[in-house]
Design a protein around this motif. Structure first.
Motif, PDB file in Angstrom:
ATOM      1  N   LEU A   1      54.509 101.866 -32.772  1.00  0.00           N
ATOM      2  CA  LEU A   1      54.852 100.614 -33.563  1.00  0.00           C
ATOM      3  C   LEU A   1      53.195  99.939 -34.191  1.00  0.00           C
ATOM      4  N   THR A   2      52.536 100.797 -34.097  1.00  0.00           N
ATOM      5  CA  THR A   2      51.131 100.464 -35.102  1.00  0.00           C
ATOM      6  C   THR A   2      50.522 101.642 -35.503  1.00  0.00           C
TER       7      THR A   2
ATOM      8  N   THR B   1      55.355 101.689 -43.946  1.00  0.00           N
ATOM      9  CA  THR B   1      54.577 100.497 -42.683  1.00  0.00           C
ATOM     10  C   THR B   1      55.545 100.433 -41.678  1.00  0.00           C
ATOM     11  N   LYS B   2      55.539 100.778 -40.744  1.00  0.00           N
ATOM     12  CA  LYS B   2      56.303 100.575 -39.553  1.00  0.00           C
ATOM     13  C   LYS B   2      55.504  98.666 -39.010  1.00  0.00           C
ATOM     14  N   PRO B   3      56.305  99.221 -37.896  1.00  0.00           N
ATOM     15  CA  PRO B   3      55.801  96.734 -37.384  1.00  0.00           C
ATOM     16  C   PRO B   3      54.634  97.214 -37.303  1.00  0.00           C
ATOM     17  N   THR B   4      53.967  96.023 -35.975  1.00  0.00           N
ATOM     18  CA  THR B   4      53.003  96.002 -35.764  1.00  0.00           C
ATOM     19  C   THR B   4      52.934  95.200 -34.840  1.00  0.00           C
ATOM     20  N   ILE B   5      52.059  95.797 -32.874  1.00  0.00           N
ATOM     21  CA  ILE B   5      52.053  94.060 -32.955  1.00  0.00           C
ATOM     22  C   ILE B   5      50.650  93.495 -32.392  1.00  0.00           C
ATOM     23  N   SER B   6      50.300  92.773 -32.370  1.00  0.00           N
ATOM     24  CA  SER B   6      49.859  91.699 -32.327  1.00  0.00           C
ATOM     25  C   SER B   6      48.728  92.139 -31.023  1.00  0.00           C
TER      26      SER B   6
ATOM     27  N   CYS C   1      51.542 104.210 -39.362  1.00  0.00           N
ATOM     28  CA  CYS C   1      51.826 104.135 -40.910  1.00  0.00           C
ATOM     29  C   CYS C   1      52.482 106.239 -40.917  1.00  0.00           C
TER      30      CYS C   1
END
Length: 140
Positions: free
Chosen positions: A20-21, A33-38, A23
């Motif tokens: 998820l983090t 860009t792939k989705p990022t998580i908080s 690229c």
């Protein structure tokens, strides 16, 4: 069985976090860009998997120093791998905190090296376990 389930969950969560983090680039060479998580979601995922928080630089340094004091071949120049193995050990500690024999055995299986493919033995594994508990998961 519970340890396998916890370890499997930890590996899956770790893989998802990396995925998820990350690229990458598409077939046509354009950057995607792939989705990022908080940070909060990442911390929650680690906690759900039974993993302690990722250690800060000072904690990592102290942990690696402790392992190298036991035997430099434990880390064998792969600090990040040693930290990951230590965090996975903490997951086992959380699921079976009172089963010392089981924890030593799992630690011995986890901490292998090219010159010790079967682990470093029970006595060394016990010291590694103590280092992980001291530096990476003192609250477990």
């Amino acid at each position: 069985m519970r340890t396998r389930t916890t370890t499997t969950a930890a590996i899956i969560v770790a893989g998802l976090l990396v995925t998820l983090t990350a690229c990458g680039s598409s077939d046509d060479g354009k950057k995607t860009t792939k989705p990022t998580i908080s940070t909060e979601d990442r911390a929650a995922a680690r906690e759900k998997a039974g993993l302690p928080p990722k250690p800060d630089a000072a904690t990592t340094t102290a942990y690696i120093k402790a392992l190298n004091a036991i035997d430099a071949d434990i880390v064998h120049g792969k600090d990040e791998k040693a930290v990951d193995r230590g965090l996975n050990t903490c997951s086992s500690v959380k699921s079976s905190p009172k089963d010392q024999a089981k924890l030593v055995d799992l630690t011995n299986q986890r901490f292998t090296s090219p010159s010790h493919p079967e682990g470093h033995g029970a006595a060394t594994a016990e010291k590694i376990l103590k280092a992980a508990r001291t530096h990476l998961c003192p609250d477990f």
